[in-house]
Design a protein around this motif. Structure first.
Motif, PDB file in Angstrom:
ATOM      1  N   ILE A  84     -19.601  -4.500   0.672  1.00 24.75           N
ATOM      2  CA  ILE A  84     -18.379  -4.090   1.386  1.00 24.75           C
ATOM      3  C   ILE A  84     -18.069  -2.650   0.961  1.00 24.75           C
ATOM      4  CG2 ILE A  84     -15.922  -4.590   1.751  1.00 24.75           C
ATOM      5  CD1 ILE A  84     -17.846  -6.860   2.646  1.00 24.75           C
ATOM      6  N   GLU A 112      -9.634  -2.255 -17.513  1.00 25.38           N
ATOM      7  CA  GLU A 112      -9.104  -3.293 -18.415  1.00 25.38           C
ATOM      8  C   GLU A 112      -8.884  -2.831 -19.838  1.00 25.38           C
ATOM      9  OE1 GLU A 112     -10.227  -7.320 -18.455  1.00 25.38           O
ATOM     10  OE2 GLU A 112     -11.408  -7.122 -16.643  1.00 25.38           O
ATOM     11  N   MET A 147     -12.634 -10.921 -10.625  1.00 21.48           N
ATOM     12  CA  MET A 147     -13.750 -11.056  -9.680  1.00 21.48           C
ATOM     13  C   MET A 147     -13.461 -10.473  -8.297  1.00 21.48           C
ATOM     14  SD  MET A 147     -16.286 -12.394 -11.145  1.00 21.48           S
ATOM     15  CE  MET A 147     -17.361 -13.012  -9.875  1.00 21.48           C
ATOM     16  N   SER A 148     -12.371  -9.708  -8.182  1.00 16.19           N
ATOM     17  CA  SER A 148     -12.039  -9.199  -6.846  1.00 16.19           C
ATOM     18  C   SER A 148     -12.789  -7.911  -6.525  1.00 16.19           C
ATOM     19  CB  SER A 148     -10.520  -8.979  -6.737  1.00 16.19           C
ATOM     20  OG  SER A 148     -10.105  -8.054  -7.717  1.00 16.19           O
ATOM     21  N   GLY A 149     -13.513  -7.335  -7.486  1.00 17.59           N
ATOM     22  CA  GLY A 149     -14.343  -6.165  -7.191  1.00 17.59           C
ATOM     23  C   GLY A 149     -13.830  -4.853  -7.761  1.00 17.59           C
ATOM     24  N   LYS A 150     -12.904  -4.925  -8.752  1.00 13.04           N
ATOM     25  CA  LYS A 150     -12.330  -3.685  -9.307  1.00 13.04           C
ATOM     26  C   LYS A 150     -13.379  -2.864 -10.053  1.00 13.04           C
ATOM     27  CE  LYS A 150      -9.282  -5.869 -11.829  1.00 13.04           C
ATOM     28  NZ  LYS A 150      -9.691  -7.262 -11.531  1.00 13.04           N
ATOM     29  N   SER A 151     -14.081  -3.524 -10.977  1.00 20.32           N
ATOM     30  CA  SER A 151     -15.070  -2.776 -11.781  1.00 20.32           C
ATOM     31  C   SER A 151     -16.144  -2.181 -10.879  1.00 20.32           C
ATOM     32  CB  SER A 151     -15.760  -3.691 -12.786  1.00 20.32           C
ATOM     33  OG  SER A 151     -14.844  -4.458 -13.450  1.00 20.32           O
ATOM     34  N   THR A 152     -16.579  -2.959  -9.916  1.00 21.77           N
ATOM     35  CA  THR A 152     -17.635  -2.484  -9.021  1.00 21.77           C
ATOM     36  C   THR A 152     -17.172  -1.224  -8.300  1.00 21.77           C
ATOM     37  OG1 THR A 152     -18.241  -4.784  -8.718  1.00 21.77           O
ATOM     38  CG2 THR A 152     -19.160  -3.220  -7.141  1.00 21.77           C
TER      39      THR A 152
HETATM   40  N1  LIG Z   1     -17.729  -4.160  -2.529  1.00 26.62           N
HETATM   41  C1  LIG Z   1     -18.364  -5.310  -2.792  1.00 26.62           C
HETATM   42  N2  LIG Z   1     -19.171  -5.889  -1.882  1.00 26.62           N
HETATM   43  C2  LIG Z   1     -19.815  -7.036  -2.170  1.00 26.62           C
HETATM   44  N3  LIG Z   1     -19.715  -7.694  -3.327  1.00 26.62           N
HETATM   45  C3  LIG Z   1     -18.937  -7.194  -4.284  1.00 26.62           C
HETATM   46  C4  LIG Z   1     -18.208  -5.967  -4.061  1.00 26.62           C
HETATM   47  N4  LIG Z   1     -17.517  -5.688  -5.175  1.00 26.62           N
HETATM   48  C5  LIG Z   1     -17.781  -6.682  -6.046  1.00 26.62           C
HETATM   49  N5  LIG Z   1     -18.637  -7.587  -5.519  1.00 26.62           N
HETATM   50  C6  LIG Z   1     -19.129  -8.810  -6.169  1.00 26.62           C
HETATM   51  O1  LIG Z   1     -18.090  -9.371  -6.942  1.00 26.62           O
HETATM   52  C7  LIG Z   1     -18.470  -9.546  -8.283  1.00 26.62           C
HETATM   53  C8  LIG Z   1     -17.285  -9.284  -9.204  1.00 26.62           C
HETATM   54  O2  LIG Z   1     -16.877  -7.951  -9.087  1.00 26.62           O
HETATM   55  P1  LIG Z   1     -16.197  -7.167 -10.278  1.00 26.62           P
HETATM   56  O3  LIG Z   1     -16.843  -7.518 -11.570  1.00 26.62           O
HETATM   57  O4  LIG Z   1     -16.191  -5.763  -9.858  1.00 26.62           O
HETATM   58  O5  LIG Z   1     -14.742  -7.790 -10.264  1.00 26.62           O
HETATM   59  P2  LIG Z   1     -13.515  -7.422 -11.191  1.00 26.62           P
HETATM   60  O6  LIG Z   1     -12.304  -7.413 -10.319  1.00 26.62           O
HETATM   61  O7  LIG Z   1     -13.765  -6.223 -11.990  1.00 26.62           O
HETATM   62  O8  LIG Z   1     -13.458  -8.693 -12.127  1.00 26.62           O
HETATM   63  P3  LIG Z   1     -12.771  -8.820 -13.594  1.00 26.62           P
HETATM   64  O9  LIG Z   1     -11.350  -8.415 -13.437  1.00 26.62           O
HETATM   65  O10 LIG Z   1     -12.931 -10.257 -13.915  1.00 26.62           O
HETATM   66  O11 LIG Z   1     -13.545  -7.923 -14.490  1.00 26.62           O
HETATM   67  C9  LIG Z   1     -19.606  -8.547  -8.474  1.00 26.62           C
HETATM   68  O12 LIG Z   1     -20.500  -9.006  -9.444  1.00 26.62           O
HETATM   69  C10 LIG Z   1     -20.246  -8.453  -7.130  1.00 26.62           C
HETATM   70  O13 LIG Z   1     -21.258  -9.408  -6.996  1.00 26.62           O
END
Ligand SMILES: Nc1ncnc2c1ncn2[C@@H]1O[C@H](COP(=O)(O)OP(=O)(O)OP(=O)(O)O)[C@@H](O)[C@H]1O
Length: 868
Positions: A599, A696, A619-624
């Motif tokens: 995405i 975080e 797991m909502s995708g912040k770190s990514t």
């Molecule tokens: N833009 C994206 N498109 C598709 N999949 C994604 C995307 N961003 C994240 N993901 C999927 O979601 C998973 C979790 O993302 P991420 O670790 O970034 O979440 P987070 O919000 O940082 O979680 P936490 O707060 O628990 O650290 C990733 O391992 C990846 O597989």
């Protein structure tokens, strides 16, 4: 920790052409040694051994009578040398022990010295890659954490680190020494006598060894004492371990000051998985893996070092982008060049070998030099295919090679092929003794073929002549039926080996003939070497062309690789402005892993809105998302296209990341201590031009302290004006947006699926939206989806709400925080006024008084007031 107890000592001083030099006696090609630089003592002490103060010698450092050449010590102590793992051998043997650890990637030797007294923190560094003939010097001021030194060392992946013995005495080593030996436990550490870190000698070395075309480096380094000192120790040591010296005017010397490249510290490089995947070190799920389609070792090295140290110079970045664009628009050119580049051997490694003049002419050294000239011919013949502009420069070298080397001599695979190429490399009629020796060799080879034919007929067996580097010529036989006629082999067949239906053996006659072959070959190689050596002296005069070629090939290879990456995925050419704006950006590594576009999201960070707070459930995708922005920034700064529909970047001088980590058992730091160290590093080093990613922060302590720490770190960074992306679970921090105009809240959207009035599951959209997350208590919501009893969940909610309210109320009434905010607002307005207004001094004073009154009213709760 592996310490090498080693001692190298003086040989007689030798000047060019001296007959005592163990080099080619044929004069024109003698080892070079600056007259003023005695090849004298370099001492490495075994740090762990208290006896180390009694210096240990190998006989190489002794005179004929066995007396040590070291001041203040007696004869070589065999026992000591043996204890240290050294027998009485010349330095070549020492090199072998060192190269035992030489992996494909680790081939760099680094010398380091730190200033003393008031100059502590001033670092001089010199490095040479044994596969790449470039002496890289640098000098810079580092902080107490030595982050720059450690980062540079990580990027170089050294095989060996040299430091002055005075800095590395066990138990009393300097902070830098202790840090280096702790951080790089598997890298060989060698202590060198302090006196060899000599800036005067370093300058002399460079004057005498540097290719004239790179001489401008002298102006850059002549007052940089520490880098000159480390250069001096390194060159001396390098000559020692390599058992060869550099030819005069043959070495490329460069100085890398700070400011040319963007600094990415080691932790950030690891967090972003730039070159190493954190879960599997062999995986290519890294930025390097995504972009690496290089075909040459030089191109690969270049790409790696660029990723770790991206450029800051927009003009250079844009010219790289222009080339990539041209390659993408001209398919024929792209494939033509890609095909051509694949045939290039490692020019750097070849150059490195070419410019080293051996101190001893062993058969293998002589053979290697002939191979190198054939390789050089192979490379130069490929140059016109590349259509590089410097092609004319090579014609004279190629002409000279061709006047000496046979036209059809070429680089081939297979030991017999290459042996034949070397044997006939030099043209006939250059040296009549060489021609005679070759005829003798050919006759012996013909005799071998005749012998094998006769044996085949005699025993009626399908024999054929074979060759291997280890055995020389031998006989092979393949029996289809498997069974030997008569049950056994004739007795004259000896040293028989059998693999399935294949028999290999030899005979006494064949072994004798092999010996004749070897003798003839030795003579051929020696005589060819004399011719080749004469030619190499001429090559040194044009050596700068070869450096340019090496540079051009590795750069072209890297750019072709970056262009290739654009054909695999939809990338766009970035622009450079004062804003970071990415439309529909994607995470390049995630894209590679999932095999389909992830995405995409937009990013906008500018001076007026330079601090993004990103919230959202786990797991909502912040770190990514955070990493995606940093990776795109790095890609743009190495001159690559980026995974987006549109992208504009502000050049970053440094890129920092702090991403949640676990306890660091190695340094026995807790999660909290690790994150505090990392944040402190950012605070001390970041500038207004940096890009900072923090994920975080504060999770390693109580929520109350966590919010407090995050808040003060945020306020520091907000004032710094760096571009910052700050992901957090502390929703209290979102209040900062109401206080600071340059803060913006964004969040990762999620959807909830309910069933029977109870939250059943969560759908992650990975879409970034304006404003902060409404997802309060999402930890508790996640818990709700488990089997935890409802009354426990309810209690958790109540307590959580109370704590949160109390925290924010406390924070809101804190006088110093209020004052800080007011000062910030005042300074921002003043700045805007100064920029926009054309007020005269009196009106400005009047305006400021008005502002003061306004803020004093606002700050009535605070004890202090703002001075005019
Ligand atoms: N833009 C994206 N498109 C598709 N999949 C994604 C995307 N961003 C994240 N993901 C999927 O979601 C998973 C979790 O993302 P991420 O670790 O970034 O979440 P987070 O919000 O940082 O979680 P936490 O707060 O628990 O650290 C990733 O391992 C990846 O597989």
């Amino acid at each position: 920790m592996l310490y090498r107890q080693m001692l190298c000592s003086s040989t007689d001083e030798v000047t060019p052409g001296s007959s005592s030099e163990p080099g080619p006696s044929s004069s024109t090609f003698t080892s070079y040694r600056p007259a003023s630089l005695k090849y004298d003592q370099i001492i490495c002490r075994q740090q762990e051994d208290p006896r180390s103060s009694s210096v240990l010698h190998t006989s190489y450092g002794s005179d004929d009578a066995g007396n040590s050449l070291f001041p203040g010590s007696t004869a070589a102590t065999d026992t000591g040398a043996q204890t240290a793992g050294f027998t009485e051998t010349p330095p070549t043997e020492v090199t072998t022990s060192s190269s035992a650890t030489l992996s494909h990637s680790a081939s760099v030797i680094v010398a380091l010295v730190e200033g003393r007294g008031l100059a502590r923190g001033e670092i001089g560094m010199a490095s040479i890659n044994m596969k790449c003939p470039e002496l890289v010097l640098s000098q810079f001021a580092d902080t107490g954490t030595y982050a720059k030194v450690i980062t540079k060392l990580h990027n170089l992946m050294p095989l060996e680190i040299l430091m002055p013995d005075t800095a590395s005495v066990k138990g009393q080593g300097t902070k830098l020494y202790n840090l280096i030996t702790e951080t790089f436990p598997s890298v060989t550490f060698t202590a060198i006598m302090r006196k060899h870190f000599n800036e005067k000698k370093g300058l002399e070395y460079i004057q005498q060894l540097c290719v004239p075309e790179f001489n401008t480096v002298l102006m850059e380094v002549q007052t940089k004492y520490y880098c000159l000192a480390s250069g001096s120790a390194l060159l001396k040591y390098f000559e020692f371990v390599q058992n060869s010296v550099y030819a005069p005017k043959s070495l490329k010397v460069t100085f890398t000051g700070s400011g040319e490249t963007a600094m990415i510290d080691t932790v950030s490089a690891s967090n972003l998985e730039l070159v190493v995947n954190n879960r599997d070190h062999r995986s290519d799920h890294t930025l390097f893996g995504v972009l690496n389609y290089t075909k040459t070792a030089g191109g690969e090295r270049r790409l790696r070092s660029n990723i770790l140290e991206p450029l800051q110079d927009v003009v250079t970045i844009n010219s790289r982008l222009d080339t990539i664009q041209e390659l993408l628009q001209n398919e024929e050119l792209f494939f033509g060049l890609k095909n051509a580049i694949a045939h290039f051997l490692d020019i750097d490694e070849l150059l490195s070998a070419l410019i080293q003049v051996p101190k001893q002419e062993t058969v293998s050294v002589v053979e290697a030099k002939i191979t190198q000239v054939i390789q050089l011919k192979h490379i130069l013949e490929l140059v016109p295919v590349l259509k590089v502009r410097i092609v004319l420069l090579f014609n004279s070298i190629l002409d000279q090679i061709k006047s000496m080397i046979n036209d059809d001599a070429s680089y081939m695979k297979g030991s017999l092929n290459m042996r034949t190429q070397k044997c006939y490399a030099v043209r006939p009629n250059i040296n009549e003794f060489l021609d005679i020796a070759r005829r003798a060799y050919t006759e012996v080879v013909d005799d071998i073929a005749g012998l094998v034919d006769r044996l085949g007929e005699k025993y009626n067996l399908p024999l054929r002549t074979s060759f291997s580097g280890a055995r020389g010529f031998f006989i092979q036989m393949r029996l289809e039926g498997g069974a030997l006629p008569g049950g056994t082999l004739p007795e004259e067949f000896i040293k028989v080996t059998k693999q399935k239906n294949n028999y290999s053996f030899t005979t006494l006659d064949l072994m004798k003939m092999n010996d004749h072959c070897e003798e003839a070959l030795k003579e051929i190689f020696q005589m060819s070497y004399v011719v080749v050596s004469r030619f190499l002296v001429e090559v040194y005069e044009h050596i700068h062309c070869l450096y340019k070629l090496s540079d051009a090939v590795s750069m072209l290879d890297m750019l072709l690789s970056l262009a290739h990456a654009c054909t695999v995925s939809e990338y766009v050419r970035p622009e450079f402005t004062d804003t970071l704006a990415i439309k529909q950006g994607r995470h390049p590594i995630l894209e590679r892993i999932s095999g389909q576009p992830p995405i995409s999201n937009n990013t906008y960070i500018s001076e007026g809105s330079n601090f993004l707070i990103i919230t959202g459930p786990n797991m909502s995708g912040k770190s990514t998302y955070l990493k995606q922005v940093a990776l795109c920034q790095i890609m743009a700064q190495i001159g690559s296209f980026v995974p987006a529909e549109y992208a504009s970047f502000r050049i970053a001088d440094q890129i920092f990341t702090r991403i949640g980590v676990d306890d660091d058992f190695e340094t026995s730091s807790s999660t909290f201590m690790v994150e505090m160290k990392e944040v402190s590093y950012i605070i001390h080093n970041a500038s207004a031009k940096s890009l900072i990613i923090i994920d975080e922060l504060g999770r390693g302590t109580s929520p109350e302290e966590g919010v407090g720490i995050c808040h003060s770190v945020c306020e520091f960074l907000i004032n710094l004006k760096a571009f910052t992306l700050f992901a957090t679970h502390f929703l209290e921090l979102c209040q900062l947006e109401t206080v600071y105009p340059n803060v913006e809240n964004q969040h990762m959207q999620v959807q909830h699926i309910h069933k029977d009035g109870r939250a059943e599951s969560i759908v992650y959209t990975y879409l970034l939206s304006q404003g902060h997350s409404e997802e309060r208590n999402y930890g508790i919501r996640a818990a709700e989806m488990t089997a935890i009893p409802t009354d426990i969940i309810q209690e958790a909610k109540t307590v959580g709400d109370k704590i949160s309210q109390r925290l924010w109320a406390k924070h809101d009434s804190d006088s110093s925080t209020l004052r800080q905010r007011a000062v910030y607002r005042l300074s921002t307005r003043l700045l805007q006024t100064a920029r926009n207004s054309r007020l005269d001094l009196e009106s400005l004073r009047h305006y400021l008084k008005g502002l003061k009154r306004q803020y004093e009213t606002e700050l009535q709760n605070t004890p202090e007031s703002i001075e005019e």
